[in-house]
Design an enzyme around this catalytic site. Structure first.
Site, PDB file in Angstrom:
ATOM      1  N   HIS A   1       6.608  -4.538  14.145  1.00  0.00           N
ATOM      2  CA  HIS A   1       5.365  -3.888  14.317  1.00  0.00           C
ATOM      3  C   HIS A   1       5.493  -2.883  15.021  1.00  0.00           C
ATOM      4  O   HIS A   1       4.872  -3.326  16.394  1.00  0.00           O
ATOM      5  CB  HIS A   1       3.956  -4.332  14.016  1.00  0.00           C
ATOM      6  CG  HIS A   1       3.014  -3.700  13.524  1.00  0.00           C
ATOM      7  ND1 HIS A   1       2.223  -3.093  12.595  1.00  0.00           N
ATOM      8  CD2 HIS A   1       2.423  -2.467  14.445  1.00  0.00           C
ATOM      9  CE1 HIS A   1       1.711  -2.701  12.380  1.00  0.00           C
ATOM     10  NE2 HIS A   1       1.219  -1.415  13.797  1.00  0.00           N
TER      11      HIS A   1
ATOM     12  N   HIS B   1       8.064  -1.750   7.834  1.00  0.00           N
ATOM     13  CA  HIS B   1       7.668  -0.610   7.442  1.00  0.00           C
ATOM     14  C   HIS B   1       7.606   0.814   8.343  1.00  0.00           C
ATOM     15  O   HIS B   1       6.351   1.269   9.042  1.00  0.00           O
ATOM     16  CB  HIS B   1       5.832  -0.947   7.663  1.00  0.00           C
ATOM     17  CG  HIS B   1       5.136  -1.823   8.524  1.00  0.00           C
ATOM     18  ND1 HIS B   1       5.362  -1.870   9.801  1.00  0.00           N
ATOM     19  CD2 HIS B   1       4.780  -2.676   8.675  1.00  0.00           C
ATOM     20  CE1 HIS B   1       4.422  -2.337  10.522  1.00  0.00           C
ATOM     21  NE2 HIS B   1       3.921  -3.047   9.774  1.00  0.00           N
TER      22      HIS B   1
END
Ligand code: NCD
Ligand code: ZN
Length: 344
Positions: free
Chosen positions: A136, A174
């Protein structure tokens, strides 16, 4: 009517939660995808192989018999993850990766990594066992603007980490910025990225269209139009470093529509269909199969799926809410449509 038939896809970034919430959401994914990388940010987080294998059993018990779905498990990396735990995870064959959350970066991340140097024994072991690190990629310092957090993370954490562990497989999860795309493009083969539907389709204006839009709030936050374009171009580029990860992240409606709402967009109800729309919109539907069904499996060293699915260009109506435990969630595209749907 346009139709396409592709290898059955996999979702390389998925939040399934646990208990009644898990039972509500898992079959949305199992109806469309063969496999999914399951995020470990439960409360408490999935920090050991033992916990991950128990979680895997609960997931499998919640999948409808009609679906053949394989959860690919991950462990949550902490300051204290030992080299031994990595070995146990690798030997299980069922744990496929470790997830790195900077402490405090997102939903259920308070036990995340406080200083990346503290994880070096674990990273060393991961490199040895060929176990990928899923990142992340956002710093959490208050002095860094929320829209700059990915770029600063790449600069301050990811670049030195990748240099210290040159053979470590890393997935920058992401990605949301041109900086993220450029970093992955300039890196070696062992560094890849997942891309969500919302970061292909939406920009930060979609957080404020006609008023505050909590259901478009996720982390990393939606970025400006030039960043969205860079992410969209990466997705349709045909470059094997970029592959599908929905980051479908369900939250109960009342935890999104409140004074301090949770981050996360639920998209599993249109998991592959929304990507078909996004690719078709730019004339790149021919690039969907490799992005959704080949590159991720190849990167993880998994066989490509043997089954196929067919998608039809026919409007699908999206409900306003979807059952979630004893409550409801508000799905991506609530009350609207998706231009493509799965042939049942
Ligand atoms: C995720 C969640 O709700 O678990 N939220 C999100 O906005 N993506 C956590 C995460 O992947 O950051
Ligand atoms: Zn996520």
């Amino acid at each position: 009517m346009q139709t396409i038939t592709i290898t059955k896809p996999d979702d390389f970034h998925l939040h399934l939660r646990d208990g009644a919430a898990l039972e509500s959401v898992v079959n949305h994914t199992a109806a469309q995808f063969a496999r999914a990388i399951i995020m470990p940010n439960l409360k408490p987080p999935v920090v050991t192989t033992e916990l991950a294998l128990e979680y895997r059993d609960r997931i499998l018990a919640s999948v409808n018999k009609q679906y053949d779905f394989e959860p690919l498990m991950t462990l949550y990396l902490t300051d204290n993850t030992s080299a031994e735990e990595i070995k146990t995870a690798a030997e299980s064959k069922l744990i496929k990766a470790l997830k790195y959350y900077p402490a405090g970066a997102t939903t259920n991340s308070d036990q995340g990594v406080t200083d990346f140097k503290k994880t070096y024994a674990a990273l060393e072991a991961m490199m040895k066992h060929g176990m990928p690190l899923l990142v992340h990629g956002e710093v959490t310092n208050d002095d860094v603007d929320i829209f700059d957090r990915e770029a600063v993370f790449i600069d301050k954490v990811l670049t030195p980490l990748a240099k210290d562990f040159p053979e470590l497989k890393i997935v920058l999860e992401h990605i949301t910025t041109k900086a993220g795309v450029d970093f992955v493009l300039s890196a070696k083969e062992n560094i890849a990225a997942t891309i969500t539907p919302q970061h292909i389709l939406l920009n930060r204006n979609d957080l404020f269209k006609g008023g505050l839009r909590p259901h478009n709030y996720c982390l990393p936050i939606l970025k400006a139009e030039q960043d969205r374009k860079a992410v969209q171009q990466a997705a349709i580029s045909g470059n094997a470093k970029f592959f599908l990860g929905t980051d479908s992240a369900p939250h109960e409606r009342k935890n999104k529509e409140t004074g301090c709402g949770c981050a996360g967009i639920f998209s599993a109800h249109i998991g592959i269909e929304i990507y078909a729309e996004a690719f078709d919109e730019t004339g790149a539907i021919d690039k969907l199969e490799a992005f959704a069904s080949h590159y991720g499996a190849d990167f993880y060293g998994l066989p490509r799926n043997a089954d196929q699915i067919t998608l039809i260009k026919e409007e699908l109506s999206i409900p306003e809410t979807i059952a979630f435990g004893d409550s409801v969630l508000v799905p991506f595209r609530t009350g609207e449509t998706c231009a493509w749907q799965l042939k049942k």
